[in-house]
Scaffold this motif. Sequence first.
Motif, PDB file in Angstrom:
ATOM      1  N   ALA A   1      35.481  45.441  32.166  1.00 53.71           N
ATOM      2  CA  ALA A   1      36.142  44.405  31.618  1.00 53.71           C
ATOM      3  C   ALA A   1      36.375  44.845  30.229  1.00 53.71           C
ATOM      4  O   ALA A   1      35.490  45.082  29.462  1.00 53.71           O
ATOM      5  CB  ALA A   1      35.501  42.916  31.608  1.00 53.71           C
ATOM      6  N   THR A   2      37.627  44.544  29.844  1.00 59.77           N
ATOM      7  CA  THR A   2      38.255  44.995  28.527  1.00 59.77           C
ATOM      8  C   THR A   2      38.922  43.598  27.925  1.00 59.77           C
ATOM      9  O   THR A   2      39.395  42.763  28.560  1.00 59.77           O
ATOM     10  CB  THR A   2      38.980  46.079  28.527  1.00 59.77           C
ATOM     11  OG1 THR A   2      40.151  46.008  29.376  1.00 59.77           O
ATOM     12  CG2 THR A   2      38.395  47.497  28.916  1.00 59.77           C
ATOM     13  N   VAL A   3      39.379  43.546  26.462  1.00 61.67           N
ATOM     14  CA  VAL A   3      39.777  42.607  26.027  1.00 61.67           C
ATOM     15  C   VAL A   3      40.919  43.305  24.912  1.00 61.67           C
ATOM     16  O   VAL A   3      40.664  44.314  24.267  1.00 61.67           O
ATOM     17  CB  VAL A   3      39.197  41.782  25.029  1.00 61.67           C
ATOM     18  CG1 VAL A   3      39.636  40.781  24.394  1.00 61.67           C
ATOM     19  CG2 VAL A   3      37.711  41.082  25.713  1.00 61.67           C
ATOM     20  N   ASP A   4      41.940  42.682  24.914  1.00 58.61           N
ATOM     21  CA  ASP A   4      43.099  43.453  24.180  1.00 58.61           C
ATOM     22  C   ASP A   4      43.180  42.589  22.698  1.00 58.61           C
ATOM     23  O   ASP A   4      42.213  42.087  22.475  1.00 58.61           O
ATOM     24  CB  ASP A   4      44.666  43.228  24.943  1.00 58.61           C
ATOM     25  CG  ASP A   4      45.086  41.814  24.936  1.00 58.61           C
ATOM     26  OD1 ASP A   4      44.555  40.767  24.043  1.00 58.61           O
ATOM     27  OD2 ASP A   4      46.024  41.501  25.476  1.00 58.61           O
ATOM     28  N   ALA A   5      44.220  43.131  21.920  1.00 61.69           N
ATOM     29  CA  ALA A   5      44.133  42.620  20.419  1.00 61.69           C
ATOM     30  C   ALA A   5      44.294  41.018  20.548  1.00 61.69           C
ATOM     31  O   ALA A   5      43.805  40.546  19.459  1.00 61.69           O
ATOM     32  CB  ALA A   5      44.918  43.335  19.935  1.00 61.69           C
ATOM     33  N   ASN A   6      44.771  40.657  21.340  1.00 60.46           N
ATOM     34  CA  ASN A   6      44.871  39.113  21.196  1.00 60.46           C
ATOM     35  C   ASN A   6      43.897  38.225  21.742  1.00 60.46           C
ATOM     36  O   ASN A   6      44.028  37.006  22.021  1.00 60.46           O
ATOM     37  CB  ASN A   6      46.369  38.580  21.873  1.00 60.46           C
ATOM     38  CG  ASN A   6      47.549  39.296  21.251  1.00 60.46           C
ATOM     39  OD1 ASN A   6      47.770  39.392  20.020  1.00 60.46           O
ATOM     40  ND2 ASN A   6      48.565  39.800  22.127  1.00 60.46           N
ATOM     41  N   GLY A   7      42.788  39.099  22.331  1.00 60.86           N
ATOM     42  CA  GLY A   7      41.676  38.454  22.926  1.00 60.86           C
ATOM     43  C   GLY A   7      41.783  38.087  24.415  1.00 60.86           C
ATOM     44  O   GLY A   7      41.011  37.256  25.049  1.00 60.86           O
ATOM     45  N   ARG A   8      42.837  38.624  25.001  1.00 56.54           N
ATOM     46  CA  ARG A   8      43.391  38.372  26.558  1.00 56.54           C
ATOM     47  C   ARG A   8      42.234  39.316  27.430  1.00 56.54           C
ATOM     48  O   ARG A   8      42.763  40.650  27.386  1.00 56.54           O
ATOM     49  CB  ARG A   8      44.576  38.517  26.917  1.00 56.54           C
ATOM     50  CG  ARG A   8      45.025  38.150  28.437  1.00 56.54           C
ATOM     51  CD  ARG A   8      46.460  38.631  28.563  1.00 56.54           C
ATOM     52  NE  ARG A   8      46.803  38.097  29.929  1.00 56.54           N
ATOM     53  CZ  ARG A   8      47.108  36.804  30.319  1.00 56.54           C
ATOM     54  NH1 ARG A   8      47.381  36.017  29.505  1.00 56.54           N
ATOM     55  NH2 ARG A   8      47.730  36.596  31.770  1.00 56.54           N
ATOM     56  N   PRO A   9      41.341  38.910  28.313  1.00 57.96           N
ATOM     57  CA  PRO A   9      40.665  40.009  29.150  1.00 57.96           C
ATOM     58  C   PRO A   9      41.399  40.328  30.195  1.00 57.96           C
ATOM     59  O   PRO A   9      42.168  39.617  30.858  1.00 57.96           O
ATOM     60  CB  PRO A   9      39.390  38.840  29.323  1.00 57.96           C
ATOM     61  CG  PRO A   9      40.238  37.743  29.362  1.00 57.96           C
ATOM     62  CD  PRO A   9      41.233  37.483  28.457  1.00 57.96           C
ATOM     63  N   SER A  10      40.993  41.420  30.638  1.00 53.51           N
ATOM     64  CA  SER A  10      41.336  41.970  31.956  1.00 53.51           C
ATOM     65  C   SER A  10      40.363  42.657  32.711  1.00 53.51           C
ATOM     66  O   SER A  10      39.304  43.188  31.969  1.00 53.51           O
ATOM     67  CB  SER A  10      42.275  42.868  31.842  1.00 53.51           C
ATOM     68  OG  SER A  10      42.469  43.958  31.053  1.00 53.51           O
ATOM     69  N   SER A  11      40.102  42.786  33.865  1.00 55.90           N
ATOM     70  CA  SER A  11      38.850  43.594  34.585  1.00 55.90           C
ATOM     71  C   SER A  11      39.520  44.352  35.862  1.00 55.90           C
ATOM     72  O   SER A  11      40.529  43.873  36.405  1.00 55.90           O
ATOM     73  CB  SER A  11      37.934  42.824  35.005  1.00 55.90           C
ATOM     74  OG  SER A  11      38.309  41.542  35.922  1.00 55.90           O
ATOM     75  N   ARG A  12      38.864  45.368  36.206  1.00 54.07           N
ATOM     76  CA  ARG A  12      39.248  46.101  37.392  1.00 54.07           C
ATOM     77  C   ARG A  12      38.009  46.899  37.911  1.00 54.07           C
ATOM     78  O   ARG A  12      36.914  47.208  37.045  1.00 54.07           O
ATOM     79  CB  ARG A  12      40.469  47.161  37.093  1.00 54.07           C
ATOM     80  CG  ARG A  12      40.133  48.258  36.111  1.00 54.07           C
ATOM     81  CD  ARG A  12      39.683  48.042  34.875  1.00 54.07           C
ATOM     82  NE  ARG A  12      40.872  47.448  33.964  1.00 54.07           N
ATOM     83  CZ  ARG A  12      40.779  46.744  32.944  1.00 54.07           C
ATOM     84  NH1 ARG A  12      39.792  46.609  32.246  1.00 54.07           N
ATOM     85  NH2 ARG A  12      41.852  46.515  32.284  1.00 54.07           N
ATOM     86  N   ILE A  13      38.000  47.461  39.131  1.00 55.46           N
ATOM     87  CA  ILE A  13      37.142  48.328  39.611  1.00 55.46           C
ATOM     88  C   ILE A  13      37.229  49.516  39.366  1.00 55.46           C
ATOM     89  O   ILE A  13      38.266  49.950  39.677  1.00 55.46           O
ATOM     90  CB  ILE A  13      36.904  47.779  41.196  1.00 55.46           C
ATOM     91  CG1 ILE A  13      36.705  46.336  41.648  1.00 55.46           C
ATOM     92  CG2 ILE A  13      35.679  48.721  42.026  1.00 55.46           C
ATOM     93  CD1 ILE A  13      35.364  46.026  40.913  1.00 55.46           C
TER      94      ILE A  13
END
Length: 212
Positions: A49-61
């Motif tokens: 899981a990572t987060v961009d500069a705007n605080g939007r998270p995303s995750s992947r396997i």
Amino acid sequence: MSIADLRKDYSRASLSKSDVLADPIAQFGKWFDEAVMAKIAEPNAMSVATVDANGRPSSRILLIKEFDPRGFVWFTNYASRKGQDLEQNNNAALLFHWVELERQVRIEGRVEKISAAESDAYFNSRPLASRIGAIASHQSAPIDSRDALDALFVQAEQSVGSDVPKRPEHWGGYRLIPDYLEFWQGRRSRLHDRIAYRLHDDGRWERERLQP
């Protein structure tokens, strides 16, 4: 049956502070080895899981490729969405879920690129088709069709020819340097066991039990 009625009561094992090792990386290694011995499908699979500069998270396997006292290593395209996220915010979280053992491991920390030499060594160990795929794909960028993607692979394959493919600069490894690990063991009645490790500034790991 409705989704709300889907549930399982966990009863395989228990976990206490006295059960775990003082070093959380060693404890992870113990559980990882047990997952391998249990012949779980892809025990090295993890959610990143990572987060961009705007605080939007995303995750992947992704697949972990190495771990040691320095941290946890995986490889990817630096220009991918996760790579762009990590350029803007180098905090990330990993999650391993070994369903058959009723276990999870959560890991949090900061991420840095590994050395070019380390990335070269792993890239050169990969199957040839995987190396060509890494050269061909502009990961996370839009593309018109599967045929277009296949054409990029053929183009990269032809450009390599009989030469040994070189690792592209846009592809390499990351290492998450942990400051928090949590070991979760499923228990009956949702009263799960959770043992967390927190890293102090002096390099000491503190263990504590968390409520489920």
